[in-house]
Design a protein around this motif. Structure first.
Motif, PDB file in Angstrom:
ATOM      1  N   TYR A   1       0.937  -1.023   0.540  1.00 45.72           N
ATOM      2  CA  TYR A   1       0.118  -0.020  -0.104  1.00 45.72           C
ATOM      3  C   TYR A   1       0.786   1.103  -0.066  1.00 45.72           C
ATOM      4  CZ  TYR A   1      -3.310  -3.385   1.562  1.00 45.72           C
ATOM      5  OH  TYR A   1      -4.063  -4.330   1.445  1.00 45.72           O
TER       6      TYR A   1
ATOM      7  N   LYS B   1       0.648   5.470   0.700  1.00 44.66           N
ATOM      8  CA  LYS B   1      -0.382   6.118   1.416  1.00 44.66           C
ATOM      9  C   LYS B   1       0.621   7.753   1.276  1.00 44.66           C
ATOM     10  CE  LYS B   1      -2.297   8.226   4.833  1.00 44.66           C
ATOM     11  NZ  LYS B   1      -1.732   9.371   4.712  1.00 44.66           N
TER      12      LYS B   1
ATOM     13  N   GLY C   1      -1.944  13.264   3.452  1.00 48.08           N
ATOM     14  CA  GLY C   1      -3.612  13.195   3.415  1.00 48.08           C
ATOM     15  C   GLY C   1      -4.175  12.793   2.633  1.00 48.08           C
ATOM     16  N   THR C   2      -3.710  11.210   2.287  1.00 49.19           N
ATOM     17  CA  THR C   2      -4.831  10.837   0.998  1.00 49.19           C
ATOM     18  C   THR C   2      -4.938   9.833   2.158  1.00 49.19           C
ATOM     19  OG1 THR C   2      -3.128   9.817  -0.381  1.00 49.19           O
ATOM     20  CG2 THR C   2      -3.871  11.978  -1.136  1.00 49.19           C
ATOM     21  N   ALA C   3      -6.211   8.792   1.222  1.00 48.13           N
ATOM     22  CA  ALA C   3      -6.479   7.033   1.624  1.00 48.13           C
ATOM     23  C   ALA C   3      -5.157   6.404   1.199  1.00 48.13           C
ATOM     24  CB  ALA C   3      -7.113   6.978   1.606  1.00 48.13           C
ATOM     25  N   PRO C   4      -5.212   5.222   2.387  1.00 45.61           N
ATOM     26  CA  PRO C   4      -3.967   4.590   1.753  1.00 45.61           C
ATOM     27  C   PRO C   4      -4.717   3.796   0.411  1.00 45.61           C
ATOM     28  CG  PRO C   4      -4.059   4.389   3.942  1.00 45.61           C
ATOM     29  CD  PRO C   4      -5.300   5.215   3.605  1.00 45.61           C
TER      30      PRO C   4
ATOM     31  N   LEU D   1      -4.416   0.796  -2.678  1.00 41.80           N
ATOM     32  CA  LEU D   1      -3.920  -1.019  -2.880  1.00 41.80           C
ATOM     33  C   LEU D   1      -2.347  -0.181  -4.089  1.00 41.80           C
ATOM     34  CD1 LEU D   1      -3.998  -3.827  -2.673  1.00 41.80           C
ATOM     35  CD2 LEU D   1      -4.933  -3.645  -3.961  1.00 41.80           C
TER      36      LEU D   1
END
Lengths: 111, 123
Positions: A38, A40, A43-46, A48
């Protein structure tokens, strides 16, 4: 302390290639369980990045590649770009713990 | 595409119950045979899987948290929720909800994720 071990940080200059290791044991990666990676970004979502050791989801550049051998896996990033600066985490299944486990995360710095 | 968003109190007192909700948009929580999961990350530490729920209501929990965790689903609202009881400062973390893909333990991965919400346990 995470079940899967990753280096806390790695760095590289733009255009270079870096690798991030993920070391497990005989109850997770060494038992044949797949490794997923993953990304990251701040400031963002993890997100895939790699699944099933070597597969890239649609939209992930082929600069990102994964591999697995024995009790370890690796994520390689070639042609480093400033936008690759992020935290990277590996994930697998652990049969002793009966659940999914992660690495401690690696912060990639693009110099 | 499917998007997830966590919501709930950012501050919980010690010994109380932490409650979070994940709202799923862009798709039905009941379709596709997915597992809906919670994951957390304390500051400076790695990610920790908390548990998951299937749309049938079947759950699996991290054994280290099992005695304190309840995950439920509300298909009418397209939401699933996390309750963690008897919290302490050690439960302070960013909590993420995510969709889990695959019925195989080995092939199971999380995609997509919510942006996460910080929950602080403090009096």
């Amino acid at each position: 302390q995470s079940v899967l071990t990753q280096p806390p940080s790695v760095s590289g200059a733009p255009g270079q290639r870096v690798t991030i290791s993920c070391t497990g044991s005989s109850s997770n990666i060494g038992a044949g369980y797949d490794v997923h990676w993953y990304q990251k970004l701040p400031g963002t979502a993890p997100k895939l990045l790699i699944y099933g050791n070597i597969n890239r989801p649609s939209g992930v550049p082929d600069r990102f590649s994964g591999s697995k051998s024995g009790t370890s896996a690796s994520l390689a990033i070639s042609g480093l770009q400033a936008e690759d600066e992020a935290d990277y985490s590996c994930q697998s299944y652990d049969s002793s713990l009966s659940g999914w486990v992660f690495g401690g995360g690696t912060k990639l710095t693009v110099l | 595409q499917v998007q997830l968003r966590e919501s709930g109190p950012g501050l919980v007192k010690p010994s109380q119950t932490l409650s979070l909700t994940c709202t799923v948009s862009g798709g039905s929580i009941s379709s596709g045979g997915y597992y809906w999961s919670w994951i957390r990350q304390p500051a400076g530490k790695g990610l920790e899987w908390i548990g998951r729920i299937y749309t049938s209501g079947s759950t699996n929990y991290n054994p280290s948290l099992k005695s304190r965790v309840t995950i439920s689903v509300d298909t009418s609202k397209n939401q699933f929720s996390l309750k963690l009881s008897s919290v302490t400062a050690a439960d302070t973390a960013v909590y993420y909800c995510a969709r889990g893909t695959s019925s195989s333990n080995s092939w199971f991965r999380f995609d997509p994720w919510g942006q996460g919400t910080l929950v602080t346990v403090s009096s």
